[in-house]
Design an enzyme around this catalytic site. Sequence first.
Site, PDB file in Angstrom:
ATOM      1  N   THR A  75       0.819  -1.213   0.000  1.00 45.93           N
ATOM      2  CA  THR A  75       0.000   0.000   0.000  1.00 45.93           C
ATOM      3  C   THR A  75       0.849   1.258   0.000  1.00 45.93           C
ATOM      4  O   THR A  75       0.487   2.264  -0.623  1.00 45.93           O
ATOM      5  CB  THR A  75      -0.936   0.005   1.225  1.00 45.93           C
ATOM      6  OG1 THR A  75      -1.825  -1.112   1.145  1.00 45.93           O
ATOM      7  CG2 THR A  75      -1.761   1.285   1.298  1.00 45.93           C
ATOM      8  N   THR A 105       1.051  -4.416   4.346  1.00 46.34           N
ATOM      9  CA  THR A 105       0.770  -4.747   5.746  1.00 46.34           C
ATOM     10  C   THR A 105       0.139  -6.124   5.924  1.00 46.34           C
ATOM     11  O   THR A 105       0.236  -6.708   7.008  1.00 46.34           O
ATOM     12  CB  THR A 105      -0.154  -3.698   6.381  1.00 46.34           C
ATOM     13  OG1 THR A 105      -1.388  -3.638   5.643  1.00 46.34           O
ATOM     14  CG2 THR A 105       0.498  -2.320   6.386  1.00 46.34           C
ATOM     15  N   ASP A 106      -0.508  -6.667   4.882  1.00 50.45           N
ATOM     16  CA  ASP A 106      -1.254  -7.913   5.066  1.00 50.45           C
ATOM     17  C   ASP A 106      -0.387  -9.053   5.578  1.00 50.45           C
ATOM     18  O   ASP A 106      -0.814  -9.817   6.456  1.00 50.45           O
ATOM     19  CB  ASP A 106      -1.910  -8.331   3.749  1.00 50.45           C
ATOM     20  CG  ASP A 106      -3.205  -7.595   3.474  1.00 50.45           C
ATOM     21  OD1 ASP A 106      -3.531  -6.662   4.225  1.00 50.45           O
ATOM     22  OD2 ASP A 106      -3.894  -7.955   2.493  1.00 50.45           O
TER      23      ASP A 106
END
Length: 328
Positions: free
Chosen positions: A11, A86-87
């Site tokens: 992101t 971030t996942d």
Amino acid sequence: MNVTLLSTGGTIASTDADGGAKPTRTGADLLEAVPELEAHASLSVESVAQVPSFEIDGETLEAIGERVRELEADPTVDAVVVTHGTDTMEETAYYLDVTVRPETPVFLTGAQRRPDEVSSDGPSNLLTAVRAAEAFADRDAGGTFVAFDEAIHGARSVTKAHTSALEAFRSRNTGPVATVDRNGVAIHRRPRSETRPIDATSLEATVYTIKSGSAVTGDLLDAALERGADGLVLEGTGLGNATADLADAARDAIEAGVPVVVTSRCLEGRVAPVYGGDGGGERLREYGAVFAGDLSAQQARLRLALALEAFDDDDTIREAFSPVDSQT
């Protein structure tokens, strides 16, 4: 101070596009957006990947690990910062801590809001990582960390706890290693790796995660065996319990020579073989299941895959999950 930034996408590097947001910004773009970084370090930048982290595969993880290992051996590099989605950031952090166990501090960071959104958190998180690197260099620190929302979390305990909030990460069972504010970096405990290494890098072993819950049957576990699973992670309830049907399937797997590692779907605490019954932890222990302490299911899956690559016998694989690798 010399810091190498490895960009992998995520992101922090994404912009909106037809079909959904995708990584389009380079690592150089990310550095250019935060001129304050120059006051803290001399930075060089490299691209390792350009993907959302939910698409990171074993090959990409190994490539990140290989480059970190090379930089770890370079005496001119004082710290490494990895920009990442971030996942699965916590999984990459744990993988690096287990396979590299760096003595040069490595920081993963990213963003919850894209650079083309209002109040993107990417620049602040990147500055947090570099400021922490500067502070840790004075402490002879090493290990892998997640730098996010002005907090520094150790790879051993960090997890993504919120899907979209800026304060996305927290440290399970413990607080952050350090926090960052306008006055500087406050270090709360010694910055170091808290993970026992495994001498392997490949994730080729097939390890499935099966989650227990009300009325869950053993069908998925049976299907995993039929597909040739090398190992299984059973994410149990509470202290590490499962339905009777799932426990029976786990017993069959263990008898077939496939290791079963038990974790908990609870965010904090350790698993322990306490409860009896047809699916309790004590029954799973009797069947030969391995209890993973306070490892999350995602950590246990990576650790089991690496252990299967490194070791040939059940006892050594079991030892890889011994309490020595748990927080004390």
